[in-house]
Design a protein around this motif. Sequence first.
Motif, mmCIF file in Angstrom:
data_model
loop_
_atom_site.group_PDB
_atom_site.id
_atom_site.type_symbol
_atom_site.label_atom_id
_atom_site.label_comp_id
_atom_site.label_asym_id
_atom_site.label_seq_id
_atom_site.Cartn_x
_atom_site.Cartn_y
_atom_site.Cartn_z
ATOM 1 N N GLN A 177 -56.152 4.881 -26.348
ATOM 2 C CA GLN A 177 -55.771 4.192 -27.582
ATOM 3 C C GLN A 177 -56.821 3.159 -27.979
ATOM 4 O OE1 GLN A 177 -51.923 2.846 -26.246
ATOM 5 N NE2 GLN A 177 -50.849 4.500 -27.306
ATOM 6 N N ARG A 221 -59.713 4.900 -29.541
ATOM 7 C CA ARG A 221 -59.400 5.343 -30.906
ATOM 8 C C ARG A 221 -59.424 4.162 -31.876
ATOM 9 N NH1 ARG A 221 -54.171 7.990 -28.942
ATOM 10 N NH2 ARG A 221 -53.510 8.121 -31.120
ATOM 11 N N ILE A 273 -56.193 11.436 -20.617
ATOM 12 C CA ILE A 273 -56.169 10.825 -21.955
ATOM 13 C C ILE A 273 -57.475 11.035 -22.714
ATOM 14 C CG2 ILE A 273 -54.414 9.105 -21.406
ATOM 15 C CD1 ILE A 273 -56.587 7.061 -21.007
ATOM 16 N N GLU A 292 -57.105 12.905 -26.290
ATOM 17 C CA GLU A 292 -56.703 12.258 -27.536
ATOM 18 C C GLU A 292 -57.906 11.702 -28.292
ATOM 19 O OE1 GLU A 292 -55.022 7.896 -26.331
ATOM 20 O OE2 GLU A 292 -53.979 9.588 -25.398
ATOM 21 N N SER A 347 -59.791 14.711 -29.710
ATOM 22 C CA SER A 347 -59.063 15.226 -30.870
ATOM 23 C C SER A 347 -59.412 14.432 -32.123
ATOM 24 C CB SER A 347 -57.561 15.177 -30.606
ATOM 25 O OG SER A 347 -56.839 15.623 -31.728
ATOM 26 N N THR A 348 -59.500 13.108 -31.992
ATOM 27 C CA THR A 348 -59.893 12.262 -33.128
ATOM 28 C C THR A 348 -61.304 12.607 -33.593
ATOM 29 O OG1 THR A 348 -58.458 10.454 -32.418
ATOM 30 C CG2 THR A 348 -60.300 9.876 -33.852
#
Length: 244
Positions: free
Chosen positions: A147, A150, A177, A180, A183-184
């Motif tokens: 997170q 990101r 993780i 994620e 993917s971004t």
Amino acid sequence: MMIQVTNLQKAFGSNQVLRDISFEVARGDVIAILGASGSGKSTLLRSLIHLEAVDGGSITIEGQDLVRDGIYAGREQIRRLTAKMGMVFQAYNLFPNMTVKKNLILPFTLTGRGSHAKAQDRCLELLGKVGLMDKLNDFPSSLSGGQQQRVAIARALMLNPDIMLFDEPTSALDPQITGEVLSTMKDLASDHMTMLVVTHELGFARNVANKVIFMHQGVIEEAGTAEAVFTRPQSPVTKAFLRL
């Protein structure tokens, strides 16, 4: 052409880190930069955005010289050209005492890009893009590593760069993780963002990048389309790295 690099040279003392590096980046390219640790990948990326000063060669950004034959442009041109690029590092580099919202808004307001209202709108847009709208008022310490990274990507996008540079953005993350963040980055590639990505994620390089640069001991050992480098590498060093 978005970026042109010609005969780039960089040494740290007696250690020659970059040797005659030349390549081009077209608009919309996603270029994966591969190679073993110490091959010069991160130094190359940092040189593009002037976090490292090179010793020789040229870097042209969107047709204008950042450095020409080892001689840098004036301060204002350097500032203007490097502002066309956003960079995401291995470490997230978020301000721990600021909320996610403030982390994103700060660079926008410091550079005088627009009103506070405009900054807030852009912040919400980008947090939605990276799937973190619900973390708006959280502090970095309460977020997972994925997170936080990101959020760092969203912050780099706040100034609407033409080019995004990623320096091993998943290497500090747990494997579960990493996906994620990748993917971004895939979403950015789908939006035709021009990207240079230093990475050890071979799956990302093979499936998302359209070009691959493989570095070895400060030189570009091999370069080509992702399909060609992964299926028909010419260099024995590349083959060994890819375990082919």
